[in-house]
Design a protein around this motif. Sequence first.
Motif, PDB file in Angstrom:
ATOM      1  N   TYR A 297     -43.720  34.996 -42.943  1.00 42.54           N
ATOM      2  CA  TYR A 297     -42.920  34.326 -43.969  1.00 42.54           C
ATOM      3  C   TYR A 297     -41.531  34.068 -43.405  1.00 42.54           C
ATOM      4  N   GLY A 298     -40.883  33.013 -43.923  1.00 42.00           N
ATOM      5  CA  GLY A 298     -39.501  32.725 -43.530  1.00 42.00           C
ATOM      6  C   GLY A 298     -39.371  32.504 -42.034  1.00 42.00           C
ATOM      7  N   ASP A 299     -38.370  33.148 -41.428  1.00 50.57           N
ATOM      8  CA  ASP A 299     -38.132  32.996 -39.992  1.00 50.57           C
ATOM      9  C   ASP A 299     -38.594  34.219 -39.200  1.00 50.57           C
ATOM     10  N   ARG A 300     -39.494  35.000 -39.778  1.00 50.56           N
ATOM     11  CA  ARG A 300     -39.962  36.209 -39.099  1.00 50.56           C
ATOM     12  C   ARG A 300     -40.643  35.880 -37.776  1.00 50.56           C
ATOM     13  N   ASP A 301     -41.441  34.803 -37.763  1.00 54.60           N
ATOM     14  CA  ASP A 301     -42.126  34.447 -36.518  1.00 54.60           C
ATOM     15  C   ASP A 301     -41.136  34.049 -35.427  1.00 54.60           C
ATOM     16  N   ARG A 302     -40.003  33.451 -35.810  1.00 52.70           N
ATOM     17  CA  ARG A 302     -38.989  33.063 -34.820  1.00 52.70           C
ATOM     18  C   ARG A 302     -38.362  34.302 -34.173  1.00 52.70           C
ATOM     19  N   TYR A 303     -38.068  35.302 -34.985  1.00 56.13           N
ATOM     20  CA  TYR A 303     -37.479  36.533 -34.454  1.00 56.13           C
ATOM     21  C   TYR A 303     -38.469  37.284 -33.568  1.00 56.13           C
ATOM     22  N   LEU A 304     -39.720  37.345 -33.995  1.00 60.16           N
ATOM     23  CA  LEU A 304     -40.709  38.095 -33.228  1.00 60.16           C
ATOM     24  C   LEU A 304     -41.043  37.411 -31.904  1.00 60.16           C
ATOM     25  N   THR A 305     -41.088  36.087 -31.891  1.00 59.17           N
ATOM     26  CA  THR A 305     -41.336  35.397 -30.619  1.00 59.17           C
ATOM     27  C   THR A 305     -40.157  35.578 -29.662  1.00 59.17           C
ATOM     28  N   LYS A 306     -38.960  35.690 -30.213  1.00 63.82           N
ATOM     29  CA  LYS A 306     -37.796  35.983 -29.365  1.00 63.82           C
ATOM     30  C   LYS A 306     -37.945  37.358 -28.710  1.00 63.82           C
ATOM     31  N   VAL A 312     -40.084  42.495 -24.853  1.00 61.36           N
ATOM     32  CA  VAL A 312     -40.042  43.686 -25.698  1.00 61.36           C
ATOM     33  C   VAL A 312     -41.446  43.932 -26.256  1.00 61.36           C
ATOM     34  N   ALA A 313     -41.974  45.107 -26.046  1.00 62.32           N
ATOM     35  CA  ALA A 313     -43.311  45.436 -26.537  1.00 62.32           C
ATOM     36  C   ALA A 313     -43.281  45.600 -28.050  1.00 62.32           C
ATOM     37  N   VAL A 314     -44.092  44.825 -28.754  1.00 62.33           N
ATOM     38  CA  VAL A 314     -44.109  44.879 -30.213  1.00 62.33           C
ATOM     39  C   VAL A 314     -45.520  44.629 -30.727  1.00 62.33           C
ATOM     40  N   ASP A 315     -45.913  45.360 -31.765  1.00 65.00           N
ATOM     41  CA  ASP A 315     -47.177  45.135 -32.455  1.00 65.00           C
ATOM     42  C   ASP A 315     -46.887  44.609 -33.854  1.00 65.00           C
ATOM     43  N   ILE A 316     -47.734  43.679 -34.317  1.00 65.08           N
ATOM     44  CA  ILE A 316     -47.525  43.021 -35.606  1.00 65.08           C
ATOM     45  C   ILE A 316     -48.735  43.250 -36.501  1.00 65.08           C
ATOM     46  N   TYR A 317     -48.486  43.715 -37.729  1.00 64.48           N
ATOM     47  CA  TYR A 317     -49.543  43.933 -38.710  1.00 64.48           C
ATOM     48  C   TYR A 317     -49.239  43.082 -39.949  1.00 64.48           C
ATOM     49  N   GLY A 318     -50.283  42.536 -40.558  1.00 62.72           N
ATOM     50  CA  GLY A 318     -50.065  41.828 -41.810  1.00 62.72           C
ATOM     51  C   GLY A 318     -50.809  40.518 -41.886  1.00 62.72           C
ATOM     52  N   LYS A 319     -50.589  39.806 -42.973  1.00 62.40           N
ATOM     53  CA  LYS A 319     -51.315  38.581 -43.277  1.00 62.40           C
ATOM     54  C   LYS A 319     -50.590  37.365 -42.704  1.00 62.40           C
ATOM     55  N   GLY A 320     -51.374  36.406 -42.216  1.00 63.37           N
ATOM     56  CA  GLY A 320     -50.829  35.125 -41.794  1.00 63.37           C
ATOM     57  C   GLY A 320     -50.460  35.028 -40.328  1.00 63.37           C
ATOM     58  N   LYS A 471     -30.900  36.964 -33.467  1.00 66.83           N
ATOM     59  CA  LYS A 471     -32.079  37.259 -32.641  1.00 66.83           C
ATOM     60  C   LYS A 471     -31.675  38.044 -31.398  1.00 66.83           C
ATOM     61  N   GLU A 472     -30.531  37.673 -30.826  1.00 68.12           N
ATOM     62  CA  GLU A 472     -30.075  38.348 -29.610  1.00 68.12           C
ATOM     63  C   GLU A 472     -29.736  39.815 -29.885  1.00 68.12           C
ATOM     64  N   GLU A 473     -29.104  40.078 -31.027  1.00 72.68           N
ATOM     65  CA  GLU A 473     -28.768  41.462 -31.369  1.00 72.68           C
ATOM     66  C   GLU A 473     -30.032  42.257 -31.680  1.00 72.68           C
ATOM     67  N   LEU A 474     -31.026  41.616 -32.284  1.00 76.78           N
ATOM     68  CA  LEU A 474     -32.310  42.288 -32.529  1.00 76.78           C
ATOM     69  C   LEU A 474     -32.937  42.728 -31.209  1.00 76.78           C
ATOM     70  N   VAL A 475     -32.935  41.837 -30.224  1.00 69.44           N
ATOM     71  CA  VAL A 475     -33.505  42.164 -28.913  1.00 69.44           C
ATOM     72  C   VAL A 475     -32.746  43.311 -28.270  1.00 69.44           C
ATOM     73  N   ASP A 476     -31.411  43.224 -28.284  1.00 68.58           N
ATOM     74  CA  ASP A 476     -30.588  44.247 -27.627  1.00 68.58           C
ATOM     75  C   ASP A 476     -30.777  45.624 -28.265  1.00 68.58           C
ATOM     76  N   LYS A 477     -30.777  45.676 -29.597  1.00 66.82           N
ATOM     77  CA  LYS A 477     -30.876  46.980 -30.268  1.00 66.82           C
ATOM     78  C   LYS A 477     -32.289  47.556 -30.181  1.00 66.82           C
ATOM     79  N   THR A 478     -33.280  46.691 -30.213  1.00 69.23           N
ATOM     80  CA  THR A 478     -34.651  47.195 -30.060  1.00 69.23           C
ATOM     81  C   THR A 478     -34.827  47.811 -28.677  1.00 69.23           C
ATOM     82  N   LYS A 479     -34.351  47.129 -27.668  1.00 69.62           N
ATOM     83  CA  LYS A 479     -34.428  47.670 -26.298  1.00 69.62           C
ATOM     84  C   LYS A 479     -33.654  48.983 -26.188  1.00 69.62           C
ATOM     85  N   PHE A 480     -32.495  49.046 -26.850  1.00 69.19           N
ATOM     86  CA  PHE A 480     -31.670  50.259 -26.769  1.00 69.19           C
ATOM     87  C   PHE A 480     -32.433  51.464 -27.315  1.00 69.19           C
ATOM     88  N   TYR A 481     -33.003  51.331 -28.494  1.00 68.86           N
ATOM     89  CA  TYR A 481     -33.693  52.478 -29.097  1.00 68.86           C
ATOM     90  C   TYR A 481     -34.992  52.817 -28.370  1.00 68.86           C
TER      91      TYR A 481
END
Length: 520
Positions: A297-306, A312-320, A471-481
């Motif tokens: 929904y919304g721009d979630r796919d844009r953030y996740l593709t970034k 960044v290793a990520v798993d996605i669960y849910g509909k659509g 999106k850039e801050e999402l990538v940076d903070k995810t990598k940090f943690y």
Amino acid sequence: MAERYKIPLHLIIHDDWPSYTAVLPWLKARANKRFGDIYRQAKSRFCVSPYMMKKYQKRYGVTGSVLYPSRGEEVPTQEKPPNKLKNSHDSLVFVYAGSLNSEGYITALATLASVLENFGCSLIIYSPLTGAVIEKHGLQRNNVTVRSFIESQVDLLPVSGFMSIPGDFTAQELEARSKITAQIIAEVRQQHKEKPIDFFLSYFYNAHFDPDEFEEIHRLGIPTVNFYCNSIYQFPLVSDIAAKVNFAWHAEKNARDFYLAVGANPVWVQMGAHPIIYYPLFHQNRERKACFVGQRYGDRDRYLTKLIASKVAVDIYGKGWGKPDANDNAKKVLQKEESVYLGRRWPPPGSLMSYTNLTWKNIKTQGVFGGLKRTIDQLKYREEGKKLAPLLTAAVCGFAENISDTFAQYEVILNFSNVWADGRPDSQLIPHVRLRDFEAPMCRTCYLTGYTEEIGEFYQLGKEIDTYKSKEELVDKTKFYLNHPHEAEKLREAGYQRALRDHTWKSRLQQLFNIINNKK
């Protein structure tokens, strides 16, 4: 399961399962034998009382240990009696709160009430008892008060089929809503006659209930509250209801003006999480990956593709997200076959008629030029989304059967805060607090979500949960943690303690009742 995975089984027993389980008489012995096999198999056996431990030792031939019930961490403690009792000379008040599934429990309470009446004492029972049960067991005494939430038995499904329509209902839709409304009113009258109702709480859309009929409930002296949590982008779906209830409970802080504009009485109380449903699982090995659970929904796919493009290793669960639901084929058939419901035509998604309706809706709200441009932009956005599918597919894991279990497997849990301003693509993206902002920390996660001003009122950002603004801050903070598990653990523990202390549904309801009482 313990036998299958070759792990030790530890039993905690509070009830004598073989004696109260509802099975056919000729299966009782078999049920008892099966329970005995499991009891003997367990590496440790914790019984709720010494009596149970001794009884089971005699019955099953193995010893156990006593483990008394304990209080939850979130239960408040009192160092001394409340001030209201210092100068009180009133009689003693006894209280019972809990389920009453056994005739013996109800009979015991009735006996207690009879004894207390002789001493001028009273009994308060918090349990969903019907008027018939109260009368049958002699609990309709002057010294007995029964308080409970009564769940409506009226099925809203017939009118939920058009709940996405704000108004201008067909004659058949209005007739269906009228029938449901009449059933609810009759139910309220009957329950109120048996036992006075303190207030009426609903989650109604305009399609569910005739707003004018709230006056019938008000005539009975029952205040009404309607809850809604999508007010930012779907307020028109509840605007008529909101204007007629005594209190319109909304979750988004910035939705207040929508309610005031229709003459409603808004009450802002945020959502929460139940620690019995959302809980931490300890001693699990967390994957060094991020995880998102939710629909596309919304721009979630844009953030996740970034994130994925940034390695960044990520798993996605849910509909659509591309992995079909087991019911998708059936839904496609229904969408083709059931195109008319209660006088309204519902064209299949992706059909020429659906695009025609979309274009006409855009033209009505934005004029010919603006409407056509909006439709073209929406189609472009959809096509851009399709191009992201190959990058997302490898990360899609289907559906999360148990949220707590899924969250416990990952180092970082992600969420996204943006919604479309009018619920449709290409309108303004507005960030707001989501239900997951309380569910995920309650599961003791390292939680990273989109920034909103409101979220800072519920957590210390960077200490209890963390947020991102791009999106850039999402990538940076995810990598940090992911690369600093110690920092992730600190965030995890602090967020969990805060959620447990301040963000349960119990605390939210207490806040709601306090506000309502102050507004009366």
